[in-house]
Design a protein around this motif. Structure first.
Motif, PDB file in Angstrom:
ATOM      1  N   GLY A  53     -19.727  22.091  20.868  1.00 30.42           N
ATOM      2  CA  GLY A  53     -19.744  20.585  21.126  1.00 30.42           C
ATOM      3  C   GLY A  53     -18.690  20.397  22.416  1.00 30.42           C
ATOM      4  O   GLY A  53     -18.654  21.474  23.277  1.00 30.42           O
ATOM      5  N   ASN A  54     -18.142  19.225  22.202  1.00 23.51           N
ATOM      6  CA  ASN A  54     -17.215  18.906  23.475  1.00 23.51           C
ATOM      7  C   ASN A  54     -16.144  20.117  23.591  1.00 23.51           C
ATOM      8  O   ASN A  54     -15.448  20.039  24.681  1.00 23.51           O
ATOM      9  CB  ASN A  54     -16.718  17.633  23.278  1.00 23.51           C
ATOM     10  CG  ASN A  54     -15.823  17.407  22.330  1.00 23.51           C
ATOM     11  OD1 ASN A  54     -15.905  18.097  21.007  1.00 23.51           O
ATOM     12  ND2 ASN A  54     -14.999  16.417  22.136  1.00 23.51           N
ATOM     13  N   LYS A  55     -15.739  20.895  22.386  1.00 25.75           N
ATOM     14  CA  LYS A  55     -14.660  21.809  22.534  1.00 25.75           C
ATOM     15  C   LYS A  55     -15.016  22.680  23.522  1.00 25.75           C
ATOM     16  O   LYS A  55     -14.195  23.307  24.478  1.00 25.75           O
ATOM     17  CB  LYS A  55     -14.551  22.597  21.146  1.00 25.75           C
ATOM     18  CG  LYS A  55     -14.310  21.650  20.126  1.00 25.75           C
ATOM     19  CD  LYS A  55     -12.880  21.411  20.206  1.00 25.75           C
ATOM     20  CE  LYS A  55     -12.706  20.016  19.770  1.00 25.75           C
ATOM     21  NZ  LYS A  55     -12.596  18.872  20.547  1.00 25.75           N
ATOM     22  N   ARG A  57     -16.994  22.314  26.225  1.00 27.55           N
ATOM     23  CA  ARG A  57     -17.143  21.589  27.558  1.00 27.55           C
ATOM     24  C   ARG A  57     -15.510  21.297  27.928  1.00 27.55           C
ATOM     25  O   ARG A  57     -15.481  21.512  29.171  1.00 27.55           O
ATOM     26  CB  ARG A  57     -17.587  20.377  27.445  1.00 27.55           C
ATOM     27  CG  ARG A  57     -19.132  20.068  26.655  1.00 27.55           C
ATOM     28  CD  ARG A  57     -19.944  20.792  27.662  1.00 27.55           C
ATOM     29  NE  ARG A  57     -21.439  20.694  27.238  1.00 27.55           N
ATOM     30  CZ  ARG A  57     -22.337  21.108  27.971  1.00 27.55           C
ATOM     31  NH1 ARG A  57     -22.240  21.818  28.849  1.00 27.55           N
ATOM     32  NH2 ARG A  57     -23.545  20.900  27.486  1.00 27.55           N
ATOM     33  N   LYS A  58     -14.492  21.007  27.307  1.00 29.26           N
ATOM     34  CA  LYS A  58     -13.244  20.773  27.473  1.00 29.26           C
ATOM     35  C   LYS A  58     -12.471  22.104  27.975  1.00 29.26           C
ATOM     36  O   LYS A  58     -11.661  22.150  28.542  1.00 29.26           O
ATOM     37  CB  LYS A  58     -12.362  19.886  26.784  1.00 29.26           C
ATOM     38  CG  LYS A  58     -13.185  18.382  26.393  1.00 29.26           C
ATOM     39  CD  LYS A  58     -12.227  17.362  25.834  1.00 29.26           C
ATOM     40  CE  LYS A  58     -12.085  17.570  24.296  1.00 29.26           C
ATOM     41  NZ  LYS A  58     -11.366  16.763  23.922  1.00 29.26           N
ATOM     42  N   LEU A  59     -12.936  23.199  27.075  1.00 31.13           N
ATOM     43  CA  LEU A  59     -11.980  24.313  27.430  1.00 31.13           C
ATOM     44  C   LEU A  59     -12.397  25.108  28.389  1.00 31.13           C
ATOM     45  O   LEU A  59     -11.695  25.865  29.249  1.00 31.13           O
ATOM     46  CB  LEU A  59     -12.333  25.473  26.199  1.00 31.13           C
ATOM     47  CG  LEU A  59     -11.527  25.108  24.834  1.00 31.13           C
ATOM     48  CD1 LEU A  59     -12.149  26.208  23.796  1.00 31.13           C
ATOM     49  CD2 LEU A  59     -10.185  25.611  25.037  1.00 31.13           C
ATOM     50  N   PRO A 196     -18.470   9.720  20.656  1.00 32.03           N
ATOM     51  CA  PRO A 196     -17.233   9.377  19.911  1.00 32.03           C
ATOM     52  C   PRO A 196     -15.925   9.761  20.968  1.00 32.03           C
ATOM     53  O   PRO A 196     -16.014  10.346  22.033  1.00 32.03           O
ATOM     54  CB  PRO A 196     -17.065  10.588  18.853  1.00 32.03           C
ATOM     55  CG  PRO A 196     -18.239  11.491  19.297  1.00 32.03           C
ATOM     56  CD  PRO A 196     -19.008  11.250  20.497  1.00 32.03           C
ATOM     57  N   VAL A 197     -14.891   8.941  20.608  1.00 29.85           N
ATOM     58  CA  VAL A 197     -13.713   8.946  21.414  1.00 29.85           C
ATOM     59  C   VAL A 197     -12.477   9.362  20.360  1.00 29.85           C
ATOM     60  O   VAL A 197     -12.307   8.686  19.635  1.00 29.85           O
ATOM     61  CB  VAL A 197     -13.322   7.807  21.863  1.00 29.85           C
ATOM     62  CG1 VAL A 197     -11.876   7.776  22.725  1.00 29.85           C
ATOM     63  CG2 VAL A 197     -14.493   6.980  22.948  1.00 29.85           C
ATOM     64  N   GLY A 198     -11.720  10.357  20.631  1.00 31.57           N
ATOM     65  CA  GLY A 198     -10.700  10.890  19.846  1.00 31.57           C
ATOM     66  C   GLY A 198      -9.340  10.694  20.900  1.00 31.57           C
ATOM     67  O   GLY A 198      -8.560  10.120  20.920  1.00 31.57           O
ATOM     68  N   THR A 199      -9.346  11.916  21.668  1.00 32.51           N
ATOM     69  CA  THR A 199      -8.256  11.841  22.675  1.00 32.51           C
ATOM     70  C   THR A 199      -8.698  11.336  24.171  1.00 32.51           C
ATOM     71  O   THR A 199      -7.990  10.888  25.008  1.00 32.51           O
ATOM     72  CB  THR A 199      -7.718  13.087  22.996  1.00 32.51           C
ATOM     73  OG1 THR A 199      -8.909  14.007  23.398  1.00 32.51           O
ATOM     74  CG2 THR A 199      -7.144  13.680  21.667  1.00 32.51           C
ATOM     75  N   ALA A 200     -10.176  11.047  24.054  1.00 29.44           N
ATOM     76  CA  ALA A 200     -10.606  10.439  25.241  1.00 29.44           C
ATOM     77  C   ALA A 200     -11.043  11.326  26.425  1.00 29.44           C
ATOM     78  O   ALA A 200     -11.257  10.853  27.254  1.00 29.44           O
ATOM     79  CB  ALA A 200      -9.658   9.147  25.795  1.00 29.44           C
ATOM     80  N   GLY A 201     -10.802  12.556  26.167  1.00 25.78           N
ATOM     81  CA  GLY A 201     -11.095  13.502  27.239  1.00 25.78           C
ATOM     82  C   GLY A 201     -12.906  13.456  27.470  1.00 25.78           C
ATOM     83  O   GLY A 201     -13.096  13.524  28.659  1.00 25.78           O
ATOM     84  N   THR A 202     -13.708  13.312  26.363  1.00 28.78           N
ATOM     85  CA  THR A 202     -15.077  13.446  26.570  1.00 28.78           C
ATOM     86  C   THR A 202     -15.711  12.214  27.332  1.00 28.78           C
ATOM     87  O   THR A 202     -16.240  12.339  28.235  1.00 28.78           O
ATOM     88  CB  THR A 202     -15.581  13.551  25.277  1.00 28.78           C
ATOM     89  OG1 THR A 202     -15.056  14.733  24.714  1.00 28.78           O
ATOM     90  CG2 THR A 202     -17.046  13.853  25.272  1.00 28.78           C
ATOM     91  N   GLY A 320     -20.442  18.048  18.078  1.00 31.18           N
ATOM     92  CA  GLY A 320     -20.375  19.089  17.020  1.00 31.18           C
ATOM     93  C   GLY A 320     -19.196  18.700  15.880  1.00 31.18           C
ATOM     94  O   GLY A 320     -19.391  17.803  15.435  1.00 31.18           O
ATOM     95  N   GLY A 321     -18.428  19.766  15.482  1.00 28.37           N
ATOM     96  CA  GLY A 321     -17.556  19.560  14.350  1.00 28.37           C
ATOM     97  C   GLY A 321     -18.250  19.246  12.904  1.00 28.37           C
ATOM     98  O   GLY A 321     -17.696  19.056  12.013  1.00 28.37           O
ATOM     99  N   LEU A 322     -19.369  20.173  12.952  1.00 23.28           N
ATOM    100  CA  LEU A 322     -20.002  20.165  11.689  1.00 23.28           C
ATOM    101  C   LEU A 322     -19.292  20.627  10.621  1.00 23.28           C
ATOM    102  O   LEU A 322     -19.790  20.480   9.494  1.00 23.28           O
ATOM    103  CB  LEU A 322     -21.509  20.607  12.056  1.00 23.28           C
ATOM    104  CG  LEU A 322     -22.219  19.536  12.471  1.00 23.28           C
ATOM    105  CD1 LEU A 322     -23.796  20.318  13.151  1.00 23.28           C
ATOM    106  CD2 LEU A 322     -22.657  18.534  11.662  1.00 23.28           C
TER     107      LEU A 322
HETATM  108  C1  LIG Z   1     -16.157  17.249  17.173  1.00 22.18           C
HETATM  109  C2  LIG Z   1     -15.489  16.208  18.044  1.00 22.18           C
HETATM  110  N1  LIG Z   1     -16.061  15.459  18.558  1.00 22.18           N
HETATM  111  C3  LIG Z   1     -15.546  14.450  19.313  1.00 22.18           C
HETATM  112  C4  LIG Z   1     -14.044  14.587  19.562  1.00 22.18           C
HETATM  113  C5  LIG Z   1     -13.574  13.302  20.466  1.00 22.18           C
HETATM  114  O1  LIG Z   1     -13.497  13.921  21.816  1.00 22.18           O
HETATM  115  P1  LIG Z   1     -12.245  13.574  22.792  1.00 22.18           P
HETATM  116  O2  LIG Z   1     -10.986  14.119  21.884  1.00 22.18           O
HETATM  117  O3  LIG Z   1     -12.416  14.145  23.793  1.00 22.18           O
HETATM  118  O4  LIG Z   1     -12.354  11.896  22.527  1.00 22.18           O
HETATM  119  C6  LIG Z   1     -13.622  15.515  19.107  1.00 22.18           C
HETATM  120  C7  LIG Z   1     -11.971  15.826  19.336  1.00 22.18           C
HETATM  121  O5  LIG Z   1     -11.623  16.390  20.451  1.00 22.18           O
HETATM  122  C8  LIG Z   1     -14.201  16.415  18.084  1.00 22.18           C
HETATM  123  O6  LIG Z   1     -13.424  17.580  17.943  1.00 22.18           O
END
Ligand SMILES: Cc1ncc(COP(=O)(O)O)c(C=O)c1O
Length: 326
Positions: A53-55, A57-59, A196-202, A320-322
């Motif tokens: 997933g976004n892991k 993309r960000k790495l 989804p938004v966690g740290t807002a990088g995505t 991701g994150g499944l």
């Molecule tokens: C599986 C998953 N989805 C979404 C996010 C949220 O993304 P972001 O932290 O870039 O907002 C995270 C955390 O990074 C994550 O682990």
């Protein structure tokens, strides 16, 4: 494409290990047909079982930067259940970096969670620190390496630090590639993107690489996450130029975040959410999980008829994150 040079050996390895581009899959539902909506899911969860997933993309550009600098060791931060720690440990194993995880909580050890056990099996060295030490190391980008050295005694030669969650301006370039894949796969930019938004990088990476035509809608998975608005602002200011070389102009930015769809807070669940996910997973050929994608899909189904104009193309990002499902 952005103009960041990609290390050629690194690039070759990427295509040996990862499944890219990730598929864009149509989400069929009679509810959407009634509104003339075309809804797709960007299956970034399929990029890799461990760097999903976004892991990834960000790495990507963070690791590329490390390769270009000749760094041999990646140091990063996270909690005992962090998807980012998990993915960075795996990426270190596949791309030939030593990895160090600075873990919040000096009461923990490498057996405290499946994430830490896995990270340690991948060869990640784990340092457990108090919340105060963690904050001191994480929040001091100037002198960060020397503060890390002082507090942990770590050898910091040839090291690169990647922030918590992998979120920084280099992460935005990797997320931008996901957006380019979508445009290619759809044949045009979508009218809406949900993530989804966690740290807002995505979400910041999507905003930075889309233009006004695409409305970006984030679903915040944390309670009281409104402070992330400043984070998005800072990330966009530090980026200033999109992947396509477009100078970011606030007038071109078109996004909103749903702040109240967190179901009680980070990793918290309501019965409604659990029931929604169980039903969704039983009816589809892919799964969503309760921490990120589940909350985002839930909010999409709840609001699409009021938020989305009829006959639009919508893309939901499966980040991701499944492993959180099991
Ligand atoms: C599986 C998953 N989805 C979404 C996010 C949220 O993304 P972001 O932290 O870039 O907002 C995270 C955390 O990074 C994550 O682990």
């Amino acid at each position: 494409m952005n103009d960041i040079p990609v290390n050629s050996a690194f690039s070759e390895r990427i295509y040996q290990i990862l499944s890219l581009p990730s598929p864009l899959q149509k989400l069929e539902d009679a509810l959407f047909v009634a509104n003339g909506l075309k809804v797709f899911v960007k299956r970034d969860d399929l990029i890799h079982p461990e760097i999903s997933g976004n892991k990834w993309r960000k790495l990507k550009y963070n690791l590329n930067d490390a390769k270009n600098q000749g760094a041999e060791q990646i140091i990063t931060f996270g909690g005992a259940y962090s998807n980012h720690i998990y993915a960075t440990a795996a990426a270190g194993k596949y791309f030939g970096f030593k990895t160090v995880g600075i873990i919040r909580g000096d009461e923990l050890n490498e057996k405290s969670s499946e994430t830490l056990r896995f990270a340690s099996e991948c060869g990640m060295k784990l340092h457990f620190v108090t919340r105060t030490e963690y904050r001191d190391m994480r929040e001091n980008p100037q002198n960060q390496l020397s503060i890390i050295h002082e507090l942990t005694g770590l050898d910091i030669n040839n090291s690169k630090v990647i922030p918590e969650g992998g979120t920084n301006h280099l992460a935005l370039a990797g997320v931008g590639e996901m957006f380019e894949e979508i445009i290619y796969q759809l044949g045009s930019a979508p009218d809406y993107i949900f993530c989804p938004v966690g740290t807002a990088g995505t979400i910041s990476g999507i905003i930075a690489n889309s233009d006004k035509k695409t409305k970006v809608i984030g679903v915040c998975v944390l309670k009281n996450g409104q402070y992330l608005f400043n984070e998005i602002d800072t990330l966009l200011k530090n980026t200033s130029v999109s992947n396509a070389g477009r100078i970011l102009n606030p007038a071109n930015i078109n996004f909103e975040v749903l702040w109240n769809e967190h179901h009680g807070g980070y990793a918290k669940k309501t019965l409604e959410l659990i029931e929604f996910i169980s039903k969704f997973n039983a009816e589809h050929d892919f799964s969503i999980e309760p921490i990120y994608s589940g909350k985002m899909f839930f909010a999409f189904y709840k609001y699409f008829s009021s938020l989305i104009e009829a006959n639009s193309k919508v893309v939901l990002i499966h980040t991701g994150g499944l492993r959180n499902l099991f």
